[in-house]
Design a protein around this motif. Structure first.
Motif, mmCIF file in Angstrom:
data_model
loop_
_atom_site.group_PDB
_atom_site.id
_atom_site.type_symbol
_atom_site.label_atom_id
_atom_site.label_comp_id
_atom_site.label_asym_id
_atom_site.label_seq_id
_atom_site.Cartn_x
_atom_site.Cartn_y
_atom_site.Cartn_z
ATOM 1 N N HIS A 269 0.851 -1.193 0.000
ATOM 2 C CA HIS A 269 0.000 0.000 0.000
ATOM 3 C C HIS A 269 0.888 1.244 0.000
ATOM 4 O O HIS A 269 1.866 1.327 0.740
ATOM 5 C CB HIS A 269 -0.884 -0.009 1.252
ATOM 6 C CG HIS A 269 -1.642 1.271 1.453
ATOM 7 N ND1 HIS A 269 -1.151 2.307 2.196
ATOM 8 C CD2 HIS A 269 -2.850 1.676 0.990
ATOM 9 C CE1 HIS A 269 -2.024 3.305 2.197
ATOM 10 N NE2 HIS A 269 -3.063 2.945 1.476
ATOM 11 N N CYS A 270 0.564 2.208 -0.848
ATOM 12 C CA CYS A 270 1.362 3.426 -0.918
ATOM 13 C C CYS A 270 0.504 4.581 -1.421
ATOM 14 O O CYS A 270 -0.584 4.369 -1.966
ATOM 15 C CB CYS A 270 2.579 3.245 -1.824
ATOM 16 S SG CYS A 270 2.180 2.628 -3.464
ATOM 17 N N ASP A 271 1.004 5.795 -1.228
ATOM 18 C CA ASP A 271 0.304 6.969 -1.738
ATOM 19 C C ASP A 271 1.087 7.513 -2.937
ATOM 20 O O ASP A 271 2.162 7.007 -3.268
ATOM 21 C CB ASP A 271 0.129 8.015 -0.641
ATOM 22 C CG ASP A 271 1.453 8.578 -0.127
ATOM 23 O OD1 ASP A 271 2.453 8.548 -0.877
ATOM 24 O OD2 ASP A 271 1.471 9.056 1.011
ATOM 25 N N VAL B 73 -6.884 0.276 -6.846
ATOM 26 C CA VAL B 73 -7.196 1.652 -6.460
ATOM 27 C C VAL B 73 -8.216 1.596 -5.334
ATOM 28 O O VAL B 73 -9.345 1.127 -5.533
ATOM 29 C CB VAL B 73 -7.745 2.451 -7.654
ATOM 30 C CG1 VAL B 73 -8.158 3.851 -7.216
ATOM 31 C CG2 VAL B 73 -6.708 2.526 -8.768
ATOM 32 N N TRP B 74 -7.800 2.037 -4.155
ATOM 33 C CA TRP B 74 -8.708 2.068 -3.001
ATOM 34 C C TRP B 74 -9.157 3.496 -2.754
ATOM 35 O O TRP B 74 -8.344 4.372 -2.477
ATOM 36 C CB TRP B 74 -8.034 1.508 -1.756
ATOM 37 C CG TRP B 74 -8.875 1.661 -0.509
ATOM 38 C CD1 TRP B 74 -10.201 1.387 -0.385
ATOM 39 C CD2 TRP B 74 -8.438 2.138 0.768
ATOM 40 N NE1 TRP B 74 -10.627 1.658 0.897
ATOM 41 C CE2 TRP B 74 -9.575 2.117 1.626
ATOM 42 C CE3 TRP B 74 -7.216 2.553 1.268
ATOM 43 C CZ2 TRP B 74 -9.504 2.514 2.949
ATOM 44 C CZ3 TRP B 74 -7.142 2.955 2.595
ATOM 45 C CH2 TRP B 74 -8.276 2.927 3.428
ATOM 46 N N LYS B 75 -10.446 3.740 -2.895
ATOM 47 C CA LYS B 75 -11.002 5.060 -2.602
ATOM 48 C C LYS B 75 -11.099 5.205 -1.094
ATOM 49 O O LYS B 75 -11.981 4.642 -0.460
ATOM 50 C CB LYS B 75 -12.368 5.237 -3.251
ATOM 51 C CG LYS B 75 -12.950 6.629 -3.037
ATOM 52 C CD LYS B 75 -14.327 6.783 -3.649
ATOM 53 C CE LYS B 75 -14.885 8.166 -3.345
ATOM 54 N NZ LYS B 75 -16.257 8.352 -3.836
ATOM 55 N N LEU C 50 -8.350 11.304 -3.742
ATOM 56 C CA LEU C 50 -9.367 10.460 -3.124
ATOM 57 C C LEU C 50 -8.907 9.034 -2.887
ATOM 58 O O LEU C 50 -9.589 8.280 -2.195
ATOM 59 C CB LEU C 50 -10.626 10.419 -4.007
ATOM 60 C CG LEU C 50 -11.255 11.753 -4.390
ATOM 61 C CD1 LEU C 50 -12.506 11.511 -5.230
ATOM 62 C CD2 LEU C 50 -11.589 12.574 -3.163
ATOM 63 N N ASN C 51 -7.793 8.642 -3.496
ATOM 64 C CA ASN C 51 -7.443 7.222 -3.453
ATOM 65 C C ASN C 51 -5.989 6.987 -3.086
ATOM 66 O O ASN C 51 -5.143 7.880 -3.201
ATOM 67 C CB ASN C 51 -7.712 6.575 -4.812
ATOM 68 C CG ASN C 51 -6.723 6.998 -5.866
ATOM 69 O OD1 ASN C 51 -6.849 8.083 -6.458
ATOM 70 N ND2 ASN C 51 -5.716 6.171 -6.127
ATOM 71 N N VAL D 261 -10.799 -1.638 -8.665
ATOM 72 C CA VAL D 261 -11.198 -0.358 -8.083
ATOM 73 C C VAL D 261 -12.101 -0.669 -6.895
ATOM 74 O O VAL D 261 -13.208 -1.189 -7.058
ATOM 75 C CB VAL D 261 -11.930 0.532 -9.111
ATOM 76 C CG1 VAL D 261 -12.391 1.829 -8.446
ATOM 77 C CG2 VAL D 261 -11.027 0.837 -10.295
ATOM 78 N N TRP D 262 -11.623 -0.351 -5.704
ATOM 79 C CA TRP D 262 -12.345 -0.686 -4.475
ATOM 80 C C TRP D 262 -12.918 0.594 -3.877
ATOM 81 O O TRP D 262 -12.218 1.344 -3.191
ATOM 82 C CB TRP D 262 -11.415 -1.365 -3.470
ATOM 83 C CG TRP D 262 -10.882 -2.690 -3.946
ATOM 84 C CD1 TRP D 262 -11.147 -3.313 -5.126
ATOM 85 C CD2 TRP D 262 -9.981 -3.556 -3.242
ATOM 86 N NE1 TRP D 262 -10.486 -4.511 -5.208
ATOM 87 C CE2 TRP D 262 -9.752 -4.690 -4.065
ATOM 88 C CE3 TRP D 262 -9.343 -3.477 -2.009
ATOM 89 C CZ2 TRP D 262 -8.910 -5.733 -3.680
ATOM 90 C CZ3 TRP D 262 -8.506 -4.510 -1.625
ATOM 91 C CH2 TRP D 262 -8.295 -5.627 -2.446
#
Length: 255
Positions: A34-36, A61-63, A78-79, A190-191
């Motif tokens: 997980h990263c930004d 892609v986690w919103k 947003l994600n 896309v979550w």
């Protein structure tokens, strides 16, 4: 903001740890990172180098939030991204599903039988010519392509009351597909159905980067089986450990 020197130190640290994670990962195992957007593009290159670009499976892609009013001079962030890699092509994976929407149920599963079960009506024509599946059944003719199922399966569905026979022999037999037999919609990359932890959430511990348990449950359920070992080398407040314990996995947490 991370300066150039800080970023370099961070990437060196991550590269060493990712190399070790690749070393201890089983051939059937997977890695989720997980990263930004601050470092995701650098980490993708490192992961491609260590794991091999051919073992990159998804960028998920986690919103994680809704729009913010403070993003006046750009689009709101947003994600976050979750990179999914495997060590080999023999990896464990179980498709995850989410429930159908109410609209889909009402439009596609609009029929209700005498037992109160919702069902859809599906044709039994083969998409391609199948001479070996061209047979009459109770006087009903198949489509020119043939049926999509064997006579044995047709008879089984008939005995289970799952066939719909038209009033005319010129019509086509159709199949009842019951809603409660269907697993739901397969989860894509896309979550947007797993919300972030809200301020009043029962699971909130106050840890600054805490992830929802549901996020880790989906990952663990998809890429491991009960009894497998889940390793989180940056376990923080222990969300991954809690999810692994709940799902019957062994776990190792490092922080």
């Amino acid at each position: 903001f991370i300066g150039d020197n800080q970023m370099m130190a961070y990437l060196v640290m991550m590269a060493a740890r990712l190399a070790e994670l690749h070393r201890v990962l089983k051939p059937t195992g997977s890695l989720y990172l997980h990263c930004d957007p601050t470092a995701s593009h650098y980490l993708k290159i490192i992961l491609d180098t260590i794991f091999g670009a051919q073992y990159f499976r998804n960028e998920i892609v986690w919103k994680r939030t809704n729009a913010h009013n403070d993003a006046a001079r750009k689009f709101p962030d947003l994600n976050d991204s979750i990179f999914y890699y495997t060590k080999t092509g023999e990896y464990t994976f179980t498709v995850q599903h989410v429930p159908y929407s109410d609209n889909h149920i009402q439009t596609s599963y609009r029929h209700i039988d005498h037992a109160g079960r919702r069902y859809a009506s599906r044709d039994l024509r083969s998409p391609n010519p199948r001479p070996n599946l061209t047979y009459d059944y109770k006087g009903y003719k198949p489509h020119p392509n043939g049926w999509s199922i064997s006579r044995e399966l047709m008879e089984q569905y008939d005995s289970e009351g799952r066939l719909l026979f038209p009033s005319s022999k010129e019509g086509r037999i159709r199949l009842k597909v019951y809603l409660d037999d269907m697993p739901g919609v397969p989860v894509g990359n896309v979550w947007d159905d797993i919300p972030p932890i809200q301020s009043q959430a029962a699971e909130r511990l106050g840890y600054p980067t805490q992830k929802p348990v549901a996020l880790l449950e989906r990952i663990i359920s998809a890429s491991s089986n009960p009894g497998d070992v889940v390793l989180d080398p940056f376990c923080g407040c222990g969300t991954t450990i809690a999810a692994a314990q709940k799902l019957g996995r062994h776990w190792i947490g490092i922080d």
